[in-house]
Design an enzyme around this catalytic site. Structure first.
Site, PDB file in Angstrom:
ATOM      1  N   VAL A 114       0.864  -1.180   0.000  1.00  0.00           N
ATOM      2  CA  VAL A 114       0.000   0.000   0.000  1.00  0.00           C
ATOM      3  C   VAL A 114       0.908   1.240   0.000  1.00  0.00           C
ATOM      4  O   VAL A 114       1.793   1.342   0.844  1.00  0.00           O
ATOM      5  CB  VAL A 114      -0.885   0.024   1.262  1.00  0.00           C
ATOM      6  CG1 VAL A 114      -1.775   1.253   1.265  1.00  0.00           C
ATOM      7  CG2 VAL A 114      -1.718  -1.255   1.383  1.00  0.00           C
ATOM      8  N   VAL A 118       2.984   3.679  -5.490  1.00  0.00           N
ATOM      9  CA  VAL A 118       4.207   4.159  -4.853  1.00  0.00           C
ATOM     10  C   VAL A 118       4.936   3.022  -4.136  1.00  0.00           C
ATOM     11  O   VAL A 118       6.005   2.594  -4.535  1.00  0.00           O
ATOM     12  CB  VAL A 118       3.908   5.309  -3.858  1.00  0.00           C
ATOM     13  CG1 VAL A 118       5.172   5.726  -3.115  1.00  0.00           C
ATOM     14  CG2 VAL A 118       3.322   6.508  -4.605  1.00  0.00           C
ATOM     15  N   CYS A 119       4.332   2.518  -3.080  1.00  0.00           N
ATOM     16  CA  CYS A 119       5.000   1.556  -2.210  1.00  0.00           C
ATOM     17  C   CYS A 119       5.238   0.208  -2.877  1.00  0.00           C
ATOM     18  O   CYS A 119       6.134  -0.536  -2.476  1.00  0.00           O
ATOM     19  CB  CYS A 119       4.188   1.367  -0.936  1.00  0.00           C
ATOM     20  SG  CYS A 119       3.826   2.934  -0.111  1.00  0.00           S
ATOM     21  N   VAL A 120       4.423  -0.112  -3.896  1.00  0.00           N
ATOM     22  CA  VAL A 120       4.642  -1.329  -4.681  1.00  0.00           C
ATOM     23  C   VAL A 120       5.472  -1.016  -5.924  1.00  0.00           C
ATOM     24  O   VAL A 120       6.485  -1.660  -6.198  1.00  0.00           O
ATOM     25  CB  VAL A 120       3.311  -1.985  -5.091  1.00  0.00           C
ATOM     26  CG1 VAL A 120       3.567  -3.224  -5.938  1.00  0.00           C
ATOM     27  CG2 VAL A 120       2.495  -2.346  -3.870  1.00  0.00           C
TER      28      VAL A 120
END
Length: 212
Positions: A114, A118-120
């Site tokens: 999540v 961005v975070c992935v």
């Protein structure tokens, strides 16, 4: 599939799972899945990581701030596998995280997190650049809306990531039902109500056999 693209199937002996920023604050940003649906998908991925005994690394971003700590269910499953990042947005910019990934000695990285864009996407693109095979679990990753999600999926797929859901990850790792019928059946049943009906039907078959 273009002739130049080879089918790189997941191998449980060469895969690691990266769960990025499934935090109590950030998870409120997920709008492309319902809360219950998303929680189920994330825990399904976590449980299949346990089932197949895959090295699993969790990381958090600025957990002392509004992003919050890792969700408690994941902490309970992997209490010693959490790497807090003091500020880096891209997990791949954190030396401890990259060190942990490299220590697994696995070349296939199964990533979810999540938010998707961005975070992935950021660590997925970074890992691809370093030669890893990246498999993004789309239904255990969430973001603001479907338009943002789709753009992130296209960006990662264009760079070479494979997009999968947790169910297909489980099946590709398992390869053959004969490896463990009831084990995989239980895993799927715990997270898919319709599959529970299917497996219950299968398990009841001996009761319905005619006596010889």
């Amino acid at each position: 599939m273009p002739a130049s693209v080879k089918y790189k199937r997941l191998d449980k002996d060469n895969a690691a799972v990266l769960l990025v920023d499934h935090q109590t604050g950030l998870i409120n940003l997920v709008q492309d899945f319902t809360p219950n649906e998303f929680k189920n998908n994330v825990l399904a991925l976590a449980n299949l990581a346990k089932f197949f005994k895959l090295p699993t690394i969790l990381t958090t971003s600025f957990e002392d701030g509004p992003n919050g700590p890792i969700v408690p269910e994941l902490k309970e499953l992997f209490p010693k596998s959490i790497i807090p990042r003091p500020g880096q947005i891209n997990a791949w910019d954190n030396k401890d995280f990259v060190k942990a990934v490299k220590a697994t000695k696995k070349k296939q990285l199964i990533i979810a997190g999540v938010v998707t864009d961005v975070c992935v996407a950021f660590p997925a693109l970074s890992a691809l650049e370093e030669g890893y095979d990246v498999y993004v679990v789309v239904d255990a990753s969430g973001t603001f809306n479907e338009a943002v999600r789709d753009a992130a999926w296209h960006r990662m797929a264009y760079a070479g990531a494979q997009l999968m859901n947790w169910f297909s990850v489980a099946c590709e790792l398992h390869r053959d039902w004969r490896n463990d019928i009831e084990g995989l059946g239980t895993l799927l049943s715990n997270h898919l109500p319709n599959y529970r009906n299917l497996i219950n039907s299968y398990l009841s078959k001996p009761l319905n056999k005619k006596k010889g």
